[in-house]
Design an enzyme around this catalytic site. Structure first.
Site, short mmCIF file in Angstrom:
data_model
loop_
_atom_site.label_atom_id
_atom_site.label_comp_id
_atom_site.label_asym_id
_atom_site.label_seq_id
_atom_site.Cartn_x
_atom_site.Cartn_y
_atom_site.Cartn_z
N ASP A 1 153.82 34.72 122.69
CA ASP A 1 154.62 34.23 123.82
C ASP A 1 154.27 32.82 124.25
OD1 ASP A 1 156.11 36.54 124.03
OD2 ASP A 1 154.57 37.54 125.21
N HIS B 1 145.18 39.17 123.90
CA HIS B 1 145.94 40.29 123.37
C HIS B 1 145.03 41.50 123.28
CE1 HIS B 1 148.57 42.65 120.79
NE2 HIS B 1 149.52 41.87 121.26
N1 CMC Z 1 143.41 34.45 130.94
C1 CMC Z 1 142.18 34.56 131.44
N2 CMC Z 1 141.36 35.61 131.24
C2 CMC Z 1 141.83 36.61 130.50
C3 CMC Z 1 143.13 36.58 129.93
C4 CMC Z 1 143.92 35.44 130.16
N3 CMC Z 1 145.15 35.35 129.66
N4 CMC Z 1 143.35 37.72 129.23
C5 CMC Z 1 142.23 38.45 129.35
N5 CMC Z 1 141.32 37.79 130.12
C6 CMC Z 1 139.96 38.24 130.44
C7 CMC Z 1 139.99 39.32 131.52
O1 CMC Z 1 139.84 38.77 132.80
C8 CMC Z 1 138.82 40.18 131.12
O2 CMC Z 1 137.64 39.56 131.58
P1 CMC Z 1 136.37 40.47 132.02
O3 CMC Z 1 135.95 41.21 130.78
O4 CMC Z 1 135.37 39.46 132.47
O5 CMC Z 1 136.86 41.37 133.10
C9 CMC Z 1 138.80 40.12 129.59
O6 CMC Z 1 139.46 38.87 129.26
C10 CMC Z 1 139.56 41.26 128.92
O7 CMC Z 1 140.84 41.35 129.53
P2 CMC Z 1 141.63 42.70 129.70
O8 CMC Z 1 142.71 42.52 130.71
O9 CMC Z 1 140.65 43.83 129.91
O10 CMC Z 1 142.24 42.84 128.25
P3 CMC Z 1 143.46 43.73 127.85
O11 CMC Z 1 143.31 43.99 126.40
O12 CMC Z 1 143.58 44.90 128.74
O13 CMC Z 1 144.74 42.80 128.14
C11 CMC Z 1 146.50 41.27 127.93
C12 CMC Z 1 145.48 42.13 127.19
C13 CMC Z 1 147.51 40.71 126.92
C14 CMC Z 1 147.29 42.12 128.93
C15 CMC Z 1 145.76 40.12 128.66
O14 CMC Z 1 145.08 39.32 127.72
C16 CMC Z 1 146.70 39.27 129.52
O15 CMC Z 1 146.98 39.63 130.67
N6 CMC Z 1 147.21 38.12 128.96
C17 CMC Z 1 148.18 37.31 129.65
C18 CMC Z 1 149.56 37.94 129.53
C19 CMC Z 1 150.15 37.78 128.15
O16 CMC Z 1 150.15 36.71 127.56
N7 CMC Z 1 150.73 38.90 127.63
C20 CMC Z 1 151.45 38.90 126.34
C21 CMC Z 1 150.79 39.72 125.28
S1 CMC Z 1 151.49 39.43 123.67
C22 CMC Z 1 153.12 39.95 123.76
C23 CMC Z 1 153.27 41.41 124.02
O17 CMC Z 1 152.62 42.23 123.39
O18 CMC Z 1 154.11 41.74 124.87
#
Ligand code: CMC
Length: 431
Positions: free
Chosen positions: A366, A308
């Site tokens: 989720d 998140h």
């Molecule tokens: N699985 C594997 N690695 C992950 C994941 C994951 N689910 N989420 C983040 N990472 C890694 C990512 O690869 C990155 O690694 P590095 O620093 O080595 O490049 C690091 O963690 C930070 O990720 P980010 O994408 O920069 O983080 P963010 O804050 O931009 O993204 C997120 C947050 C929710 C989009 C992301 O965690 C994600 O894509 N999760 C899966 C989708 C998901 O479950 N979304 C629902 C969110 S809750 C409901 C809502 O608000 O709608």
């Protein structure tokens, strides 16, 4: 906005600029850069808004480190346990918990607006039968502005109020109709004598040929799913609604924009993606393979329902959701549900893995919601539509707050331009 006269100093090319610092009720201080461009001719750069407060708000607060979510100050776990969705809607919209009389009046107003203009069913019939319910919702919610012109003047507080109640009331009807349409069953009209969650389930699952009674435990679980998703501060879809509304666009069109944003798998689409992933994993022995893929930089796969932007410890909604999943599966007599087993084991193995611990990745809301919704009988294509129903009140509360702000400005970010410099047009025969 609290202001304790603190300032930050910024030096650019030897010139010093003093920037006001605002102190919030909760959360980190905020450096006010609104005058920076005018004074120093520089922009700030923050793609993805990881360090930027886009507005001030009194509605929802999240402490990502503590795993805390407060609506108007009240923690989500208390609201999920002691309150119910329409009371939380009232709290989000009007700022305080209602008295019994206020709640009764609000519930009556919502109940009386649940029907859709009869002509709108022809809109549904224009879609292909296999259209995803979210695609139908984007279109139909936008089309509300064509049917309810009498509540599109955003400068009239009464019209804003009517539009708000209409959307909270009609969203379950629209989502249920989208579902019924895609499975080829007749639309089921809303009923005024049952509660919001039961009414939604009835509109989804009743058929004209037999009686349908909503199980109160399932209806409570449905209500809890609505409550847990009701608002979440300045997330992507809420910010979309705010940005769309900042131009003065009508509220129905703006909520349609929010639904479009929510659809993506990084946001509301994650509940569908999470269940599909758990099904794809299928058995506990395949979990290490998927964890390895999630950690592999060369593989775009991510653990859906994990991670998140704001929560870096745990998602308080996920805790309640996990408990609800156990309760619902128990009630349905679904013992040893393979998807739930995979989910629990995946959570255990991922949390024990240093990759997820270091990056502070935990199950989010989720991760377990899809398991509950599937057990209730919803297909995965409805999961995000149900999220949209729940989040409507959050979008509307934030929209109302923004429109009522006398300092409202159109949202207009700037950019770090890295394209071509000025060049003269070249005639086609000379290229
Ligand atoms: N699985 C594997 N690695 C992950 C994941 C994951 N689910 N989420 C983040 N990472 C890694 C990512 O690869 C990155 O690694 P590095 O620093 O080595 O490049 C690091 O963690 C930070 O990720 P980010 O994408 O920069 O983080 P963010 O804050 O931009 O993204 C997120 C947050 C929710 C989009 C992301 O965690 C994600 O894509 N999760 C899966 C989708 C998901 O479950 N979304 C629902 C969110 S809750 C409901 C809502 O608000 O709608």
């Amino acid at each position: 906005m609290g202001d304790d006269k603190k300032t930050a100093k910024l030096t650019i090319d030897g010139n010093e600029y003093e920037l006001p610092i605002h102190t919030p009720t909760l959360g980190p201080n905020v450096v006010d850069i609104r005058k920076l461009y005018g004074q120093a001719n520089v922009f700030t750069y923050d793609p993805g808004f990881t360090s930027t407060a886009s507005c001030d708000s009194t509605i929802t607060f999240i402490d990502g480190e503590k795993g805390e979510l407060l609506h108007r100050g009240y923690p989500i776990d208390q609201l999920a346990e002691k309150s119910h969705y329409l009371e939380v809607c009232y709290l989000l919209l009007y700022g305080e918990l209602p008295s019994a009389a206020q709640l009764e009046d609000f519930e009556e107003r919502v109940t009386k607006h649940t029907m859709l203009h009869e002509q709108m069913q022809f809109l549904f019939r224009g879609f292909r039968r296999d259209a995803p319910p979210m695609a139908i919702m984007v279109g139909v919610v936008g089309a509300l502005s064509a049917f309810y012109h009498d509540s599109t003047d955003i400068n009239d507080p009464w019209q804003r109020e009517v539009a708000s109640v209409r959307m909270i009331a009609k969203m379950p009807t629209i989502a249920a109709m989208a579902y019924k349409y895609t499975i080829g069953q007749p639309f089921v009209y809303p009923r005024n004598d049952i509660d919001y969650a039961s009414n939604f389930m009835r509109m989804c699952f009743a058929v004209p040929s037999e009686d349908y009674e909503v199980n109160p435990i399932l209806s409570r679980a449905m209500d809890r799913i609505f409550t847990l998703h009701a608002d979440h501060e300045q997330n992507a879809s809420t910010s979309t609604v705010r940005l769309a509304s900042s131009s003065g666009a009508n509220p129905f069109a703006c909520i349609a924009a929010g639904i479009a944003c929510l659809w993506g798998p990084a946001h509301g689409g994650a509940n569908q993606a999470a269940l599909e992933m758990l099904r794809e994993i299928g058995t506990v022995d395949r979990i290490p393979e998927f964890i390895a893929r999630a950690k592999d930089k060369n593989d775009p796969f991510r653990l859906m329902g994990f991670g998140h932007r704001v929560y870096k410890n745990f998602d308080p909604r996920a805790k309640v959701m996990k408990q609800s999943a156990d309760e619902v599966l128990d009630l349905m007599g679904i013992e040893d549900n393979p998807t739930l087993q995979v989910a629990k084991e995946l959570e255990k193995q991922a949390l024990a893995d240093p990759y997820f611990a270091e990056k502070k990745l935990f199950p989010n809301v989720d991760f377990y919601s899809g398991i509950i919704l599937e057990a209730m009988g919803f297909p995965t294509s409805m999961f995000t539509a149900i999220f949209a129903v729940s989040r409507t009140v959050g979008w509307i509360s934030q929209w109302k707050e923004m429109i009522a702000d006398p300092q409202l400005k159109i949202g207009r970010p700037r950019q770090l331009y890295v394209g071509a410099e000025f060049r003269d047009y070249v005639d086609i025969e000379k290229r």
